[in-house]
Design a protein around this motif. Structure first.
Motif, PDB file in Angstrom:
ATOM      1  N   VAL A 184      -6.735   3.379  -0.805  1.00 12.82           N
ATOM      2  CA  VAL A 184      -5.443   4.067  -1.142  1.00 12.82           C
ATOM      3  C   VAL A 184      -5.785   5.156  -2.223  1.00 12.82           C
ATOM      4  O   VAL A 184      -5.587   6.553  -2.719  1.00 12.82           O
ATOM      5  N   ARG A 185      -6.557   4.639  -3.189  1.00 11.38           N
ATOM      6  CA  ARG A 185      -6.696   5.271  -4.060  1.00 11.38           C
ATOM      7  C   ARG A 185      -7.919   6.312  -4.354  1.00 11.38           C
ATOM      8  O   ARG A 185      -7.771   7.302  -4.744  1.00 11.38           O
ATOM      9  N   LEU A 204       1.857   1.572  -3.383  1.00 10.11           N
ATOM     10  CA  LEU A 204       0.996   1.788  -4.329  1.00 10.11           C
ATOM     11  C   LEU A 204       0.765   3.639  -4.247  1.00 10.11           C
ATOM     12  O   LEU A 204       0.649   4.632  -5.258  1.00 10.11           O
ATOM     13  N   SER A 217      -7.739  -2.095   2.196  1.00  4.54           N
ATOM     14  CA  SER A 217      -7.441  -2.182   0.395  1.00  4.54           C
ATOM     15  C   SER A 217      -6.290  -0.621  -0.021  1.00  4.54           C
ATOM     16  O   SER A 217      -6.539   0.351  -0.083  1.00  4.54           O
ATOM     17  N   GLU A 218      -5.887  -1.439  -1.592  1.00  5.21           N
ATOM     18  CA  GLU A 218      -5.944  -0.616  -2.775  1.00  5.21           C
ATOM     19  C   GLU A 218      -7.133   0.269  -2.953  1.00  5.21           C
ATOM     20  O   GLU A 218      -6.569   1.879  -3.757  1.00  5.21           O
ATOM     21  N   LEU A 237       0.716  -1.077  -0.105  1.00  3.67           N
ATOM     22  CA  LEU A 237      -0.434  -0.172   0.009  1.00  3.67           C
ATOM     23  C   LEU A 237       0.388   1.204  -0.156  1.00  3.67           C
ATOM     24  O   LEU A 237       0.466   2.281  -0.352  1.00  3.67           O
TER      25      LEU A 237
END
Length: 324
Positions: free
Chosen positions: A127-128, A43, A123-124, A40
């Motif tokens: 983060v996004r 990312l 989760s991703e 993470l």
């Protein structure tokens, strides 16, 4: 949302889910809490660098000290139930960075995010989403796209009660204050630094009815020997150093008196530029004690240099005196 740039700080909020941003990172293993792993963090860095590339800015690198500071702050806000750039004790992003071995002289900035009602696991997607919200907020966007940064850290934590905190941290050498013009951004040689400083001082002396000073190579060389070298572990001037001992041996009997002036700045860029000379000389000329020295009718010569550690700290050394 909130964003901070040391030493200034700003804070913004948005609607539900409410995200808040701040920089600091530290891995937590507390029961009931889940922290983000390396995937993470990488990312988060990738998203930041994609945004910077779109604006022709150089990429940042992941730095362990910044990530440790970021995670620490995320965990601390969750544990003690507060949301701010400064801790209840008043510790800032710069303080936290230093506690993990970072320099006090670099530019630091941070973005914070929080969410009430965000469900684990991390989760991703989180983060996004945070990155998208930060880029839509002027203050946070400015930190992500700030010039003078080269390092990045990230911290994220969530617990079973659906409380979520994330922290972005940034650091770098910064940029010289007032270096908006091409001339201000141009690195200067030691001789150019001394001549530029002398021109500014002599302009003030002329306005005050004083004779102009002359540039002295030996005084500039002595100022350079007093200044720390770029790779010095202790990047400071030894204020107890013998001024006459810094002069070439053949010059030591030519100066009845010498006066040294020292100034420093942090987060002001990697290399000495024209804007630094202007900032340091103005700092001296605006201070009554230093102005009195620089406008003294007894002076005849001037020497000057700026030392830079490459990470944001610069030290100016001016040496002035009367030659026999």
């Amino acid at each position: 949302m909130s964003s901070a740039l040391s030493p200034a700080m700003s804070r913004l909020t948005i609607g539900m889910p409410a995200f808040a941003i701040a920089l600091v990172f530290l891995v937590s293993t507390s029961v009931g809490r889940e922290t983000g792993g390396e995937a993470l963090r990488w990312l988060a860095l990738e998203l930041v660098n994609q945004s910077r590339a779109a604006h022709n800015l150089p990429p940042l690198r992941l730095e362990a000290k910044l990530s440790s500071a970021a995670q620490f702050h995320a965990d601390d806000m969750l544990r003690r139930d507060y949301y701010a750039h400064n801790s209840p004790e008043g510790r800032s992003v710069s303080d936290r960075y230093q506690s993990f071995g970072g320099s006090a002289w670099v530019l630091t900035a941070e973005n914070l995010a929080k969410c009430e009602g965000c469900k684990p696991p991390l989760s991703e997607v989180y983060v996004r989403q945070m990155h998208e919200r930060w880029m839509l907020s002027p203050g946070h966007r400015a930190n992500i796209l700030r010039e003078g940064l080269d390092s990045f850290g990230y911290g994220i934590v969530i617990d079973a009660s659906e409380r979520f905190y994330a922290v972005q941290t940034f650091a770098g050498p910064g940029t010289p204050e007032g270096a908006a013009s091409a001339a201000g951004d141009t690195p200067l040689s030691p001789d150019e630094q001394a001549r530029t400083a002398l021109d500014r001082i002599n302009a003030r002396r002329e306005a005050s009815g004083r004779k102009p000073l002359n540039l002295s190579g030996p005084l500039s060389a002595a100022a350079g020997s007093l200044a720390p070298s770029p790779g010095a572990s202790d990047f400071n001037v030894d204020e107890s150093a013998d001024l006459y001992g810094a002069l070439p041996p053949a010059e030591r009997n030519s100066w009845p008196s010498l006066t040294v002036l020292i100034a420093s700045c942090g987060g002001c860029g990697a290399a000495p530029v024209a804007a630094d000379v202007a900032n340091f000389t103005e700092q001296w000329l605006e201070h009554p004690d230093y102005e009195k020295i620089l406008l003294s009718g007894d002076l005849t010569h001037w020497g000057f240099t700026i030392a830079a550690d490459g990470r944001g700290k610069k030290i100016a050394v001016g040496l002035t005196g009367k030659r026999k």
